[in-house]
Design an enzyme around this catalytic site. Structure first.
Site, PDB file in Angstrom:
ATOM      1  N   ASP A 167      -0.347  -9.937  -3.558  1.00  9.07           N
ATOM      2  CA  ASP A 167       0.910  -9.239  -3.841  1.00  9.07           C
ATOM      3  C   ASP A 167       0.640  -8.012  -4.725  1.00  9.07           C
ATOM      4  O   ASP A 167       1.458  -7.645  -5.582  1.00  9.07           O
ATOM      5  CB  ASP A 167       1.947 -10.164  -4.487  1.00  9.07           C
ATOM      6  CG  ASP A 167       3.357  -9.567  -4.446  1.00  9.07           C
ATOM      7  OD1 ASP A 167       3.545  -8.503  -3.829  1.00  9.07           O
ATOM      8  OD2 ASP A 167       4.268 -10.167  -5.042  1.00  9.07           O
ATOM      9  N   LEU A 215       0.822  -1.217   0.000  1.00 11.96           N
ATOM     10  CA  LEU A 215       0.000   0.000   0.000  1.00 11.96           C
ATOM     11  C   LEU A 215       0.857   1.269   0.000  1.00 11.96           C
ATOM     12  O   LEU A 215       0.327   2.369  -0.018  1.00 11.96           O
ATOM     13  CB  LEU A 215      -0.998  -0.032   1.162  1.00 11.96           C
ATOM     14  CG  LEU A 215      -1.943  -1.252   1.139  1.00 11.96           C
ATOM     15  CD1 LEU A 215      -2.969  -1.172   2.252  1.00 11.96           C
ATOM     16  CD2 LEU A 215      -2.641  -1.418  -0.211  1.00 11.96           C
ATOM     17  N   HIS A 256      10.058 -14.010   1.757  1.00 10.26           N
ATOM     18  CA  HIS A 256       9.978 -13.796   0.306  1.00 10.26           C
ATOM     19  C   HIS A 256      11.078 -14.677  -0.267  1.00 10.26           C
ATOM     20  O   HIS A 256      12.257 -14.350  -0.139  1.00 10.26           O
ATOM     21  CB  HIS A 256      10.213 -12.296   0.045  1.00 10.26           C
ATOM     22  CG  HIS A 256      10.649 -11.936  -1.339  1.00 10.26           C
ATOM     23  ND1 HIS A 256       9.893 -11.176  -2.182  1.00 10.26           N
ATOM     24  CD2 HIS A 256      11.786 -12.210  -2.016  1.00 10.26           C
ATOM     25  CE1 HIS A 256      10.540 -10.996  -3.325  1.00 10.26           C
ATOM     26  NE2 HIS A 256      11.690 -11.617  -3.252  1.00 10.26           N
TER      27      HIS A 256
END
Lengths: 441, 309
Positions: free
Chosen positions: A308, A64, A180
């Site tokens: 994602d 965001l 990740h």
């Protein structure tokens, strides 16, 4: 305010109920489930005939861009986009500017989330201070302030010693670590999947082994420490082999897959004439990898679908492929994209299983009040975070109408079937649409 | 024939008859180059911008000569010394050129997809890809095809051995596609670290031993070795490269004595090619340079209205 959701097909987070059901909401909580008396003093009655009432969808992974990169997205635009996409809860990633690595920034997100127009936003905090991969961030303080996941997303925690420490240290906090998965020494300058796409394009290849080897490392540390670990945006068949085995040996390993890896492949990059909308980390994989992801969904080893969502300003994305930023924006069409692909593939799994990946699945990854037995479910007494799906509705994606600031997506102009048509957060309707509200009261 | 390619971006969608058509058009232009006065008014009044973001001598000069021989008005726009050096986006540059009235843009750019991108952004101008990253160099492939066709005639059933850094080569990608579409069998050889992951996707096969690749080949195509690749550690040393993969009398001993030797230039003597081979009777290297001018004339002529009118 008393609200009645009338005649819905109920999906309670695990099972779909054939018979149409009513759900009554009072004071932001689910008050009753069953057949309701329409004269029961409701302020609003929504007729949901033919629609599926689900626990609010949870996105474990979105960007965001707030604080610090608000020209790409901010918590308000992201929240509105999330609601339009059917999500009641978004977990925002900490690769902001500055990186979200302190309790003050956790509070900043939560406070802004309180005032945001749509989905509630829960922050993920960094594993390492400054997201630099050197020393642990203040995980305890961040967990206390309300961080729901720890991750250095955008980057892996490359230092194996640090990753092990982070697992050990965070074990008393009950907040899961999200890796990740990317072995950076295999991905320097890489742009697209290593295989047909790299061969034809001349773009540097990004091998599957870059993902699978990092997951192997994480699984090994999970076995060593006994601490749960979550792998995000898993894209390759090789990775699934490692994860399948880890799950078979009952390790506390979880993972999510993205809508774009489920719906697109490296062939889209080639056929799209190297259009940068298809550029993403990890890259769109081979057709075989994509099939393998669906097989894993059908098998039941996938824990969640996470978007994602990675919005960029047009000036950072509308560039020749090699110069464009990595990331696909999808928050507002992710659910429809997945449902359409599921239908096009002849329904490789049950609808319950698929919807579980947006609800009870991701909820099980989250801590405290957001996770545990009741989260991602519809049960009496729970907060009324609800998503209504119209499985028949067809609509063409028009990125110009998005609440998100992103103006490029691979699905723009595509006709998709199966859309979230109403989103309710804590009993408040944050995404009302069209003719669904018949105002029977 | 009705010409259906507005731009020349890559050769992915070109069929055999289209390649053949360009070969024949190139032959006419080639004949023109033998005349005492080479300039013809075929494209008088057209404006072509040569937009080069990467240093290039041969391709730029070859295009410029081709344009001049066809009486095109030529503007050379290089990345240094223009606004691109100050960070103008390719999109803005494209629109600026179009506003200036460019009928065509020849673009050389370091990023894969730059020519495709430019073509998507331009509403009117024709785009010629002069090389985009490691992706495509269609005019090089067409001139190579022409050079081989001029010497060998029908190429169907012939064999081409390509030796060197296929992985980073736009020339390789376009040449493999062009030659295999004409029915040529393509075999690759070189250090495995310089081979693409899926050569079969291009229509080629990999041979570990370069001697096997050159055996029975009608054309031996040597790719330029960029010194940076050695510095990046893709292979141990230039000397080791030359010993195992360089075209010298040893490697040529495994090839047919009449095999053509081609190289896109500029050559690295004593790396991918020895002087005896570069300067020997089988070398087509200077023939390729001449073909380049003729081929680019043919393409400009076909794409800028020479046939459509």
């Amino acid at each position: 305010m008393k609200i009645l959701l009338h005649n819905a097909i109920l999906f309670d987070g695990v099972s779909l109920f054939g018979k149409e059901t009513d759900v009554a909401i009072d004071g932001g909580l689910i008050e009753a489930i069953g057949e309701a008396d329409l004269r029961g003093g409701f302020d609003v009655i929504h007729d949901l005939s033919g629609k599926i009432l689900c626990p609010g969808f949870i996105d474990l992974h979105c960007h965001l861009r707030d604080p610090g990169q608000e020209w790409r997205e901010d918590l308000f635009s992201g929240s509105a986009a999330g609601a339009a996409g059917g999500f009641t809860t978004l977990v925002c990633m900490p690769n902001t500017d500055p990186p979200l690595d302190s309790p003050a920034l956790v509070s900043y997100v939560l406070e802004k989330s309180e005032r945001s127009p749509g989905s509630r936003i829960l922050p993920a905090g960094c594993v390492s201070r400054g997201r630099k991969g050197k020393v642990l961030a203040e995980m305890g303080k961040m967990a206390k302030a309300g961080a729901v996941i720890f991750t250095d997303d955008g980057s892996p925690v490359s230092d194996t010693g640090l990753l092990r420490l982070a697992l050990q240290y965070s074990s008393w906090l009950g907040v899961r670590l999200m890796e990740h998965p990317e072995e950076k020494s295999l991905t320097a300058y890489a742009q697209v999947n290593e295989g047909i796409c790299s061969t034809l394009s001349g773009l540097k290849g990004w091998p599957s082994s870059a993902e699978a080897s990092d997951i192997s490392r994480g699984v090994s540390l999970c076995r060593d420490t006994g601490v749960p670990i979550h792998f995000t945006h898993v894209s390759a068949e090789d990775s699934l082999r490692v994860l399948r085995e880890a799950k078979a040996s009952k390790l506390p390993v979880t993972f999510d897959v993205t809508p774009h890896h489920l719906c697109l492949s490296e062939e889209n990059v080639i056929e799209g004439g190297y259009d940068s909308v298809f550029k993403v980390n990890p890259p769109l994989r081979s057709r075989r990898d994509r099939d393998a992801l669906w097989e894993a969904v059908a098998e039941g080893i996938v824990d969640a679908i996470a978007t994602d969502h990675a919005p960029w300003h047009l000036d950072e994305k509308d560039l020749p492929f090699q110069e464009a930023s990595f990331g696909i924006a999808s928050l507002e069409c992710a659910v429809a994209a997945v449902l359409t692909e599921w239908e096009d593939r002849g329904r490789p799994c049950s609808l319950e299983r698929l919807l579980g990946l947006f609800t009870s699945g991701p909820a099980s990854i989250l801590p405290g009040e957001w996770g545990g037995a009741g989260a991602g479910r519809i049960e009496v007494g729970l907060t009324a975070d609800l998503t209504v799906l119209d499985p028949e509705l067809e609509r063409i994606v028009n990125v110009e109408e998005w609440k998100s600031k992103a103006r490029l997506t691979p699905w723009n102009g595509r006709r998709l079937r199966g859309w979230p048509v109403m989103t309710m957060v804590g009993g408040r309707t944050v995404h009302p649409v069209e003719d669904i509200d018949r105002g029977l009261s | 024939m009705e010409w259906r390619h507005r731009h020349v971006l890559d050769l992915d969608s070109w069929d055999r008859s289209e390649l053949q058509h360009i070969l024949e058009q190139t032959r006419s232009m080639d004949e023109l180059l033998d005349r005492p006065i080479k300039k013809v008014p075929a494209l008088r009044g057209k404006l072509v911008v040569n937009l080069f973001f990467e240093p290039s001598t041969r391709t730029r000069v070859s295009f410029e000569l081709a344009e001049k021989f066809l009486s095109v008005d030529v503007v050379n726009w290089t990345a240094s010394g223009s606004s691109t050096g100050k960070g103008e986006t390719l999109r803005d540059t494209a629109w600026t050129l179009e506003a200036m009235g460019a009928d065509a843009v020849v673009v050389r750019h370091g990023a894969v997809g730059a020519a495709d991108y430019l073509a998507k952004k331009l509403r009117r101008s024709v785009v010629f890809n002069g090389g985009d990253g490691a992706h495509a160099h269609p005019t090089q492939a067409l001139l190579d095809l022409y050079t081989a066709w001029k010497s060998l005639g029908d190429l169907h059933g012939r064999k081409l051995a390509m030796i060197g850094d296929v992985l980073h080569s736009r020339v390789a990608r376009s040449d493999i596609i062009a030659f295999s579409r004409m029915g040529v069998k393509v075999e690759l050889s070189g250090p495995p670290t310089l081979m693409p992951r899926a050569p079969e996707a291009l229509g080629a096969t990999f041979r570990k031993d370069p001697h096997d690749a050159v055996r029975d080949a009608d054309i031996i195509y040597l790719l330029r070795i960029q010194r940076e690749r050695q510095e990046e550690g893709m292979f141990p040393s230039l000397d080791e490269y030359h010993q195992f993969f360089g075209a010298d009398s040893r490697l040529m001993g495994s090839a047919r004595p009449d095999a053509l030797v081609m190289h896109p230039g500029p050559i690295n003597r004593r790396v991918e090619i020895s002087s005896e081979v570069a300067d020997g009777p089988q070398s087509m290297i200077l023939g390729q340079v001449r073909s380049g001018v003729a081929l680019r004339m043919a393409l400009l002529f076909v794409c800028l209205g020479g046939v459509r009118q």
